[in-house]
Design an enzyme around this catalytic site. Sequence first.
Site, PDB file in Angstrom:
ATOM      1  N   HIS A  93      -7.665  -5.171  -1.330  1.00 35.82           N
ATOM      2  CA  HIS A  93      -6.403  -4.511  -1.002  1.00 35.82           C
ATOM      3  C   HIS A  93      -5.665  -5.218   0.136  1.00 35.82           C
ATOM      4  O   HIS A  93      -4.517  -4.890   0.413  1.00 35.82           O
ATOM      5  CB  HIS A  93      -6.706  -3.052  -0.611  1.00 35.82           C
ATOM      6  CG  HIS A  93      -5.502  -2.201  -0.415  1.00 35.82           C
ATOM      7  ND1 HIS A  93      -4.599  -1.933  -1.427  1.00 35.82           N
ATOM      8  CD2 HIS A  93      -5.021  -1.551   0.687  1.00 35.82           C
ATOM      9  CE1 HIS A  93      -3.644  -1.147  -0.966  1.00 35.82           C
ATOM     10  NE2 HIS A  93      -3.864  -0.904   0.309  1.00 35.82           N
ATOM     11  N   SER A 135       0.839  -1.192   0.000  1.00 38.11           N
ATOM     12  CA  SER A 135       0.000   0.000   0.000  1.00 38.11           C
ATOM     13  C   SER A 135       0.880   1.251   0.000  1.00 38.11           C
ATOM     14  O   SER A 135       1.778   1.380  -0.825  1.00 38.11           O
ATOM     15  CB  SER A 135      -0.952  -0.041   1.200  1.00 38.11           C
ATOM     16  OG  SER A 135      -1.921   0.970   1.142  1.00 38.11           O
ATOM     17  N   ASP A 175      -7.960  -4.054  -7.230  1.00 39.36           N
ATOM     18  CA  ASP A 175      -7.521  -3.129  -6.188  1.00 39.36           C
ATOM     19  C   ASP A 175      -7.433  -1.724  -6.780  1.00 39.36           C
ATOM     20  O   ASP A 175      -6.802  -1.517  -7.825  1.00 39.36           O
ATOM     21  CB  ASP A 175      -6.165  -3.587  -5.658  1.00 39.36           C
ATOM     22  CG  ASP A 175      -5.702  -2.812  -4.442  1.00 39.36           C
ATOM     23  OD1 ASP A 175      -6.384  -1.850  -4.036  1.00 39.36           O
ATOM     24  OD2 ASP A 175      -4.635  -3.172  -3.889  1.00 39.36           O
TER      25      ASP A 175
END
Length: 503
Positions: A413, A293, A356
């Site tokens: 995610h 991320s 995502d």
Amino acid sequence: MAVSLSGMILPFSNPLLQSRKQLDYVGKLCPINSKTRPKLSTTRRLIPARVISVESSSTLTGLQRELVSEAETDTTRAVADCWRELHGENNWDGMLDPMDPLLRHELLKYGSKVQACYDSFEFDPSSKYFGSSRYSKCELYETLGMAEIGYDITRYLYVTSNMKLPNFFKKTRWPRVWSTDACWMGYIAVSNDETSKKLGRRDVSIIWRGTITRLEWIADLSNFLKPVSSSKIPCPDPSVRVEAGFLSIYTDAKDNCDYCNFSVREQVLAEIYKLVNETYAHEELSITIAGHSLGSALAVLTAYDVAETVVSRRKDRRNIPVTAFTFAGPRVGNNRFKKRVEELGVKVLRVVNVHDVVPNSPGFVFNEKTHPTIMNIVEHFPWGAYTHVGVELELDHKISPYLRPDGDLVCAHNMEAYLHVLNGYHGKGKKFEAAMDRDPALVNKASDFLKDELEIMTYWAQNHNKGMVLKNGRYVQSERDMEDHLTEHNHHHVQHIRAAHQP
């Protein structure tokens, strides 16, 4: 939808022992039928050339038994014989489709190190240790069941909480805390002697965590590109620019704070300089950075910076290979940044899930898919255009028959979901087959993503009593020695970095 990542499970030595105890505790509070309650397997380590054993894993239901099958694995190669290839020497040509078994193993290893950040992060704002690691450097891997990973953590990395991404970091509810300005963001770990022999070199890993509970930080991205040279990174090209929020996290510091009185950039570079030129000056080395991320953005930025400031170059002028493995990473900078990373010889492998949304930001409008003519025009504007760096490994979580197809954006995610899909990926259009001894139940430890017929509890990993203990007849939060979380700042190394690498 908020999701807490408080699990403490990873696929190494006895990873599910502690969570078995945690589930026993949860069961006392919320009794459920023993026939439907999932029992956890006792997977011991990340093992190539094996799949989950139907006989040994009581987690497997009828659906899972139908899915388990032997996956082909090349057992004739060793990491020590081809580690440069695994780390991108040839840009992973021919290794992604079909998926190279050793490369998958390496990606799962580094991904598990990233997941360890989530599993040990104190994410509860009602804790006086909010924003820190639950465990000290010497106990983190062992506590998480990762003692056999073969790395020793040498430094914890802290950023200042006064960052320009307010949705990324929440403030604690209490005035008396371990630090009002610092936030634990990752760590540096080095392979021990035994592991280094197996790897064919001493591996220095820089590991970054990402967001803990929310994806709203994406909205904070200003879409404003800032020259890296404006933040004292010695780039010779002022047109090399990265997203301003990422740069602020990486370069901001806070005076009078023991944890972040130096920027996290200075913390990283000083430690790498010491390891490269002093501790392991005469050994074969690699520098591997991994993140998930927002941590992926820091991983790419760190890889670039380590190479740009020649911290990865020994005193005898030999360059050390620098590689970044990123998961669910956003775009970091403009096209000139991408080209500069390539010029420096940094290798980046991006693992992305097509469902995502984070890898599509920033730069929803102008990006690497835009026509070159338009890109050349917008390149000169402050908001500019963003371009992904490196080679992409595209995954699709819908290939997994374990996962619900209607999972939300947070599920798509989730780091554990990434590792689960990667474990079963063999190439585009190929059937999902688990290649490593890795329990699918890990996906649900901090999410609701597994199919109901698997009968795996959702959000099952719990931090026992949130650290509350009975003391003198009262429940109080157990004390931690936060001094043990500090590392000598190596002021002389920081000063060397500042003096030698001014723009």
